[in-house]
Design a protein around this motif. Sequence first.
Motif, PDB file in Angstrom:
ATOM      1  N   ARG A  19      12.957  -3.961  -4.385  1.00  0.00           N
ATOM      2  CA  ARG A  19      13.150  -3.313  -3.077  1.00  0.00           C
ATOM      3  C   ARG A  19      13.275  -1.802  -3.242  1.00  0.00           C
ATOM      4  NH1 ARG A  19      16.968  -7.139  -2.471  1.00  0.00           N
ATOM      5  NH2 ARG A  19      16.080  -9.100  -1.733  1.00  0.00           N
ATOM      6  N   VAL A  20      14.059  -1.390  -4.242  1.00  0.00           N
ATOM      7  CA  VAL A  20      14.244   0.056  -4.489  1.00  0.00           C
ATOM      8  C   VAL A  20      12.900   0.688  -4.849  1.00  0.00           C
ATOM      9  CG1 VAL A  20      15.219   1.710  -6.140  1.00  0.00           C
ATOM     10  CG2 VAL A  20      16.664  -0.078  -5.155  1.00  0.00           C
ATOM     11  N   LEU A  21      12.174   0.067  -5.777  1.00  0.00           N
ATOM     12  CA  LEU A  21      10.877   0.609  -6.218  1.00  0.00           C
ATOM     13  C   LEU A  21       9.894   0.684  -5.055  1.00  0.00           C
ATOM     14  CD1 LEU A  21      10.484  -1.185  -9.673  1.00  0.00           C
ATOM     15  CD2 LEU A  21      10.589   1.296  -9.290  1.00  0.00           C
ATOM     16  N   LEU A  25       7.990   3.970  -3.507  1.00  0.00           N
ATOM     17  CA  LEU A  25       6.522   4.065  -3.427  1.00  0.00           C
ATOM     18  C   LEU A  25       6.104   4.428  -2.007  1.00  0.00           C
ATOM     19  CD1 LEU A  25       5.449   0.936  -5.521  1.00  0.00           C
ATOM     20  CD2 LEU A  25       5.065   3.330  -6.154  1.00  0.00           C
ATOM     21  N   GLU A  26       6.685   3.758  -1.018  1.00  0.00           N
ATOM     22  CA  GLU A  26       6.298   3.988   0.388  1.00  0.00           C
ATOM     23  C   GLU A  26       6.649   5.407   0.844  1.00  0.00           C
ATOM     24  OE1 GLU A  26       8.566   0.759   2.019  1.00  0.00           O
ATOM     25  OE2 GLU A  26       6.785  -0.435   2.435  1.00  0.00           O
ATOM     26  N   ALA A  27       7.718   5.975   0.255  1.00  0.00           N
ATOM     27  CA  ALA A  27       8.201   7.301   0.670  1.00  0.00           C
ATOM     28  C   ALA A  27       7.454   8.435  -0.022  1.00  0.00           C
ATOM     29  CB  ALA A  27       9.692   7.419   0.382  1.00  0.00           C
ATOM     30  N   HIS A  28       6.660   8.114  -1.038  1.00  0.00           N
ATOM     31  CA  HIS A  28       5.965   9.124  -1.847  1.00  0.00           C
ATOM     32  C   HIS A  28       4.894   9.808  -0.995  1.00  0.00           C
ATOM     33  CE1 HIS A  28       3.725  10.933  -5.142  1.00  0.00           C
ATOM     34  NE2 HIS A  28       4.688  10.608  -5.976  1.00  0.00           N
ATOM     35  N   GLN A  29       4.716  11.115  -1.171  1.00  0.00           N
ATOM     36  CA  GLN A  29       3.769  11.852  -0.329  1.00  0.00           C
ATOM     37  C   GLN A  29       2.325  11.448  -0.575  1.00  0.00           C
ATOM     38  OE1 GLN A  29       3.859  16.107  -0.965  1.00  0.00           O
ATOM     39  NE2 GLN A  29       2.772  15.972  -2.888  1.00  0.00           N
ATOM     40  N   ASP A  30       2.057  10.841  -1.726  1.00  0.00           N
ATOM     41  CA  ASP A  30       0.690  10.417  -2.030  1.00  0.00           C
ATOM     42  C   ASP A  30       0.446   8.940  -1.718  1.00  0.00           C
ATOM     43  OD1 ASP A  30       0.918  12.545  -4.885  1.00  0.00           O
ATOM     44  OD2 ASP A  30      -0.177  12.937  -3.021  1.00  0.00           O
ATOM     45  N   ALA A  31       1.366   8.315  -0.962  1.00  0.00           N
ATOM     46  CA  ALA A  31       1.252   6.876  -0.676  1.00  0.00           C
ATOM     47  C   ALA A  31       0.268   6.562   0.447  1.00  0.00           C
ATOM     48  CB  ALA A  31       2.636   6.315  -0.329  1.00  0.00           C
ATOM     49  N   TRP A  32      -0.148   7.583   1.215  1.00  0.00           N
ATOM     50  CA  TRP A  32      -0.890   7.327   2.453  1.00  0.00           C
ATOM     51  C   TRP A  32      -2.118   6.404   2.306  1.00  0.00           C
ATOM     52  CZ3 TRP A  32      -5.890   9.221   2.393  1.00  0.00           C
ATOM     53  CH2 TRP A  32      -6.158  10.217   1.455  1.00  0.00           C
ATOM     54  N   PRO A  33      -2.877   6.449   1.186  1.00  0.00           N
ATOM     55  CA  PRO A  33      -4.033   5.509   1.126  1.00  0.00           C
ATOM     56  C   PRO A  33      -3.630   4.056   0.914  1.00  0.00           C
ATOM     57  CG  PRO A  33      -4.248   7.359  -0.422  1.00  0.00           C
ATOM     58  CD  PRO A  33      -2.825   7.294  -0.007  1.00  0.00           C
ATOM     59  N   LYS A  52      -9.577  -8.755  -4.873  1.00  0.00           N
ATOM     60  CA  LYS A  52      -8.179  -9.055  -4.518  1.00  0.00           C
ATOM     61  C   LYS A  52      -7.526  -7.801  -3.946  1.00  0.00           C
ATOM     62  CE  LYS A  52      -5.751 -11.440  -7.576  1.00  0.00           C
ATOM     63  NZ  LYS A  52      -5.204 -11.761  -8.922  1.00  0.00           N
ATOM     64  N   PRO A  53      -7.772  -7.551  -2.639  1.00  0.00           N
ATOM     65  CA  PRO A  53      -7.146  -6.373  -2.015  1.00  0.00           C
ATOM     66  C   PRO A  53      -5.615  -6.482  -2.063  1.00  0.00           C
ATOM     67  CG  PRO A  53      -8.842  -7.340  -0.595  1.00  0.00           C
ATOM     68  CD  PRO A  53      -8.596  -8.310  -1.704  1.00  0.00           C
ATOM     69  N   MET A  54      -4.945  -5.354  -2.159  1.00  0.00           N
ATOM     70  CA  MET A  54      -3.480  -5.325  -2.132  1.00  0.00           C
ATOM     71  C   MET A  54      -3.049  -3.947  -1.662  1.00  0.00           C
ATOM     72  SD  MET A  54      -0.709  -6.950  -2.357  1.00  0.00           S
ATOM     73  CE  MET A  54      -1.468  -8.513  -2.849  1.00  0.00           C
ATOM     74  N   ASP A  55      -1.898  -3.921  -0.965  1.00  0.00           N
ATOM     75  CA  ASP A  55      -1.377  -2.649  -0.441  1.00  0.00           C
ATOM     76  C   ASP A  55       0.132  -2.790  -0.305  1.00  0.00           C
ATOM     77  OD1 ASP A  55      -1.962  -4.436   2.007  1.00  0.00           O
ATOM     78  OD2 ASP A  55      -0.596  -2.859   2.744  1.00  0.00           O
ATOM     79  N   PHE A  56       0.829  -1.688  -0.042  1.00  0.00           N
ATOM     80  CA  PHE A  56       2.297  -1.696  -0.033  1.00  0.00           C
ATOM     81  C   PHE A  56       2.858  -2.547   1.113  1.00  0.00           C
ATOM     82  CE2 PHE A  56       1.837   0.858  -3.445  1.00  0.00           C
ATOM     83  CZ  PHE A  56       1.919   2.243  -3.331  1.00  0.00           C
ATOM     84  N   SER A  57       2.183  -2.598   2.265  1.00  0.00           N
ATOM     85  CA  SER A  57       2.727  -3.404   3.377  1.00  0.00           C
ATOM     86  C   SER A  57       2.635  -4.894   3.056  1.00  0.00           C
ATOM     87  CB  SER A  57       1.991  -3.104   4.682  1.00  0.00           C
ATOM     88  OG  SER A  57       0.672  -3.668   4.664  1.00  0.00           O
ATOM     89  N   THR A  58       1.574  -5.281   2.358  1.00  0.00           N
ATOM     90  CA  THR A  58       1.414  -6.683   1.949  1.00  0.00           C
ATOM     91  C   THR A  58       2.468  -7.050   0.909  1.00  0.00           C
ATOM     92  OG1 THR A  58      -0.956  -6.559   2.412  1.00  0.00           O
ATOM     93  CG2 THR A  58      -0.230  -8.366   0.992  1.00  0.00           C
ATOM     94  N   ILE A  59       2.733  -6.120  -0.006  1.00  0.00           N
ATOM     95  CA  ILE A  59       3.773  -6.349  -1.023  1.00  0.00           C
ATOM     96  C   ILE A  59       5.129  -6.494  -0.340  1.00  0.00           C
ATOM     97  CG2 ILE A  59       5.032  -5.263  -2.925  1.00  0.00           C
ATOM     98  CD1 ILE A  59       2.322  -4.100  -3.878  1.00  0.00           C
ATOM     99  N   ARG A  97      -7.327  10.618  -6.954  1.00  0.00           N
ATOM    100  CA  ARG A  97      -6.229  11.399  -7.552  1.00  0.00           C
ATOM    101  C   ARG A  97      -4.873  10.885  -7.072  1.00  0.00           C
ATOM    102  NH1 ARG A  97      -9.903  15.426  -7.242  1.00  0.00           N
ATOM    103  NH2 ARG A  97      -9.425  15.917  -5.068  1.00  0.00           N
ATOM    104  N   ALA A  98      -4.786  10.524  -5.786  1.00  0.00           N
ATOM    105  CA  ALA A  98      -3.522   9.976  -5.249  1.00  0.00           C
ATOM    106  C   ALA A  98      -3.143   8.717  -6.026  1.00  0.00           C
ATOM    107  CB  ALA A  98      -3.659   9.685  -3.760  1.00  0.00           C
ATOM    108  N   GLY A  99      -4.133   7.876  -6.318  1.00  0.00           N
ATOM    109  CA  GLY A  99      -3.875   6.645  -7.059  1.00  0.00           C
ATOM    110  C   GLY A  99      -3.337   6.920  -8.443  1.00  0.00           C
ATOM    111  N   HIS A 100      -3.906   7.895  -9.145  1.00  0.00           N
ATOM    112  CA  HIS A 100      -3.418   8.226 -10.495  1.00  0.00           C
ATOM    113  C   HIS A 100      -1.995   8.772 -10.429  1.00  0.00           C
ATOM    114  CE1 HIS A 100      -7.031   7.337 -12.685  1.00  0.00           C
ATOM    115  NE2 HIS A 100      -7.765   8.112 -11.888  1.00  0.00           N
ATOM    116  N   ARG A 101      -1.716   9.613  -9.426  1.00  0.00           N
ATOM    117  CA  ARG A 101      -0.356  10.169  -9.305  1.00  0.00           C
ATOM    118  C   ARG A 101       0.646   9.081  -8.973  1.00  0.00           C
ATOM    119  NH1 ARG A 101      -3.140  14.695  -6.781  1.00  0.00           N
ATOM    120  NH2 ARG A 101      -2.653  13.927  -4.688  1.00  0.00           N
ATOM    121  N   MET A 102       0.271   8.156  -8.081  1.00  0.00           N
ATOM    122  CA  MET A 102       1.184   7.068  -7.705  1.00  0.00           C
ATOM    123  C   MET A 102       1.453   6.141  -8.875  1.00  0.00           C
ATOM    124  SD  MET A 102       2.234   7.554  -4.657  1.00  0.00           S
ATOM    125  CE  MET A 102       3.069   6.000  -4.461  1.00  0.00           C
TER     126      MET A 102
END
Length: 115
Positions: A19-21, A25-33, A52-59, A97-102
């Motif tokens: 939950r913390v992690l 992740l969701e609060a990170h400025q590069d999370a938008w994609p 196998k699509p995946m995203d933070f809302s699904t997680i 680049r956002a993906g590598h930073r995240m």
Amino acid sequence: PIYCAKKTKTHKDELGICRVLLAELEAHQDAWPFLTPVNHRAVPGYRKVIKKPMDFSTIKEKLTSNQYLNLETFIIDVNLVFDNCERFNEDDSEIGRAGHRMRRFFDKRWTELLQ
Ligand SMILES: Cn1cc(C(=O)NCCN2CCCC2)ccc1=O
């Protein structure tokens, strides 16, 4: 310390770390994609290329409906987000680049939390 037992984590402890992690992740400025599922109607080729699509809302939905057995199964889904991103986007692109930073942020944070 002379005696240093490995502190085992209960299922509850591990889910608390997830939950913390996820919140970080969701609060990170590069999370938008990664906040919501990629709209495959708006992104040509995505459905064909990414099996196998995946995203933070699904997680988040899987976490709140107790679909993660432990920290490991959670980390596998988070890494799926970043692996999909690398497969579909050029390294030298906004989303690439956002993906590598995240991914770098996530790797650092879960290792810190587990120390
Ligand atoms: C991870 N990923 C995301 C996209 C994308 O376009 N996401 C939407 C981004 N917008 C932000 C505000 C509304 C929507 C495309 C390819 C990809 O691999």
